[in-house]
Design a protein around this motif. Sequence first.
Motif, PDB file in Angstrom:
ATOM      1  N   THR A 138       1.377   6.062  -5.024  1.00 45.69           N
ATOM      2  CA  THR A 138       1.611   7.102  -5.827  1.00 45.69           C
ATOM      3  C   THR A 138       2.894   7.399  -5.670  1.00 45.69           C
ATOM      4  O   THR A 138       3.623   8.165  -6.398  1.00 45.69           O
ATOM      5  CB  THR A 138       0.958   8.538  -5.300  1.00 45.69           C
ATOM      6  N   GLN A 139       3.685   6.692  -4.255  1.00 47.22           N
ATOM      7  CA  GLN A 139       5.309   6.724  -4.361  1.00 47.22           C
ATOM      8  C   GLN A 139       5.869   5.615  -4.322  1.00 47.22           C
ATOM      9  O   GLN A 139       5.052   4.645  -4.679  1.00 47.22           O
ATOM     10  CB  GLN A 139       5.209   7.443  -2.913  1.00 47.22           C
ATOM     11  N   PRO A 140       6.605   5.945  -5.058  1.00 45.83           N
ATOM     12  CA  PRO A 140       7.541   4.750  -4.768  1.00 45.83           C
ATOM     13  C   PRO A 140       8.386   3.955  -3.219  1.00 45.83           C
ATOM     14  O   PRO A 140       8.411   4.896  -2.484  1.00 45.83           O
ATOM     15  CB  PRO A 140       9.373   4.776  -5.569  1.00 45.83           C
ATOM     16  N   LEU A 141       8.135   2.497  -3.078  1.00 41.88           N
ATOM     17  CA  LEU A 141       8.790   2.503  -1.823  1.00 41.88           C
ATOM     18  C   LEU A 141       9.831   3.010  -0.985  1.00 41.88           C
ATOM     19  O   LEU A 141      10.628   3.250  -1.973  1.00 41.88           O
ATOM     20  CB  LEU A 141       8.888   0.523  -1.728  1.00 41.88           C
ATOM     21  N   PRO A 142       9.349   3.314   0.283  1.00 40.81           N
ATOM     22  CA  PRO A 142      10.554   4.104   0.193  1.00 40.81           C
ATOM     23  C   PRO A 142      11.350   3.171   1.353  1.00 40.81           C
ATOM     24  O   PRO A 142      11.598   1.556   0.386  1.00 40.81           O
ATOM     25  CB  PRO A 142       9.599   5.073   1.971  1.00 40.81           C
TER      26      PRO A 142
END
Lengths: 345, 169
Positions: A138-142
């Motif tokens: 659900t999040q962009p790659l850190p």
Amino acid sequence: MNKPFVIKERSAAPPRQQRPGAPLLATALTLTLLSAIPQRSHACASCGCTLSADAAMGYSALPGWRLSVEYDYIDQDELRSGTHAVSGVPPGTELEHETLNQYVTASLSYSPSSSWNLTLLVPYVIRSHSTYGIYDPTQPLPELSRSFSSSLGDIKLIASWQGLLPTHNLGMQLGVKLPTGQYGTAVDFYSGPNAGAPLDASLQPGTGSTDVIVGAYYYAAISQNFDAFINGQFQAAIKHRMDQPGNDYRPGNSTTVSFGLRYEGDPRWVPQLQLNLLHKSPDTGALADVQNTAGNVAYLSPGITAQVSASLNLFVFAQVPVYSNLYGTQLFPRWTASAGATYAF
Amino acid sequence: MFLKGAAACLACNVLPSPAAWAGGLHVGAAAPAATLVTLDGQRISTSELHGQVVILTFWATWCSPCRDELPLLSDYLATHGDAGLRVLGFSLDTREELAEVRRVAQSLRFPVGLMSDSSASGYGRIWRLPVSFTIDRQGLLAEDGWKEKNPVWTRERLDQLVAPLLASG
């Protein structure tokens, strides 16, 4: 030489108290929490360096000293699970990027007679590792978290006896690997969200364990131009410094079997082909990732040895994995390379 | 070391000697040079033996078929030495087995030396024992031991291969 292993799961516990082998935390709530906490990496993989350097250089029954230097390059940049490459990892598990291992191993070998040999192997480990941390779709790659270590690894001392046959071509080995390299939580990440958190125990330069090594080898000329060899080695930790409940780590046992052919038509250039098999049992302990540190691997290893002079030999080998069955998800090399030199005196 | 002395093989595989190449071996062509350094330090080169028939025999103390044929070769030399036969014995034993090599050599009528002290690289890797090579009076290779299916010397084989070479002189 210790091989790094990929560990994928992480718990939400603070870095030094977490249990990497604990059941996967997969709820969305936990994922959210995990993404906010700097994580300790548990990255390691069943990779190469299974090459039989003894066979590469040619076994010897000649009394005297041998000084050798070997360089191994192992770039683990492919995620694999089971027998296949995978494009990602399940949500809630660590998404690793790459582990680049370089080993420079110096060895000093002494044969007081044709029947006995004692070899000291001193590895220097150069390793960089990068990871995205826990994968959250659900999040962009850190940003990548990166670590780097460059230090002495675990020293090995191996005694060989080849007095059973008058031809001295059947040998048995007994050795020990000592916990001389940095281990446990010595190396930290230096950048990224995990900066300051310790690297996984299996990615440290040493394992912190004292291992016993037993092995055997046999080699013989099978024709005017060909030699054949087979060898096997088993390594198991019998004592580990990280032995406190909740903070323990023991590397899994490993078994390697290699066999191959050497073409001796021209003694100045000896092409060889090895098949190297590795069975690795899972690491155990609170700091180990039981689920992602085991596997069975087969490498096909072509190479060549050059006789520079009567006492100096060089070799270069490539290793290509032709089969792998990895537990869990692990970073794995697409190929490896080794080169070395041996001077007899 | 219970297997020592029990190498009851028809032909024993051995640790090959390094830096050797057998590609130049051709029956009827000039035999590669070989030099035996005997146990007492004497150097005997095949180049010095032109005009004689020379048998180069490679053996080891632990090789049973070798031990069987050595007395045969020694006896054959005793009866044909005057006709121009020479035998040079190259032992592949290590220096640690020198005492046993000396003991065996004392019973033989031909000179013996360690392969590690001698040179015969033109005969290839000595990867199997026993093996022998025969050189005629002109210095030409008369018999290539690597081509022999049964490389162990017998009286019949000696009469068949060596006797004609001695007669040709």
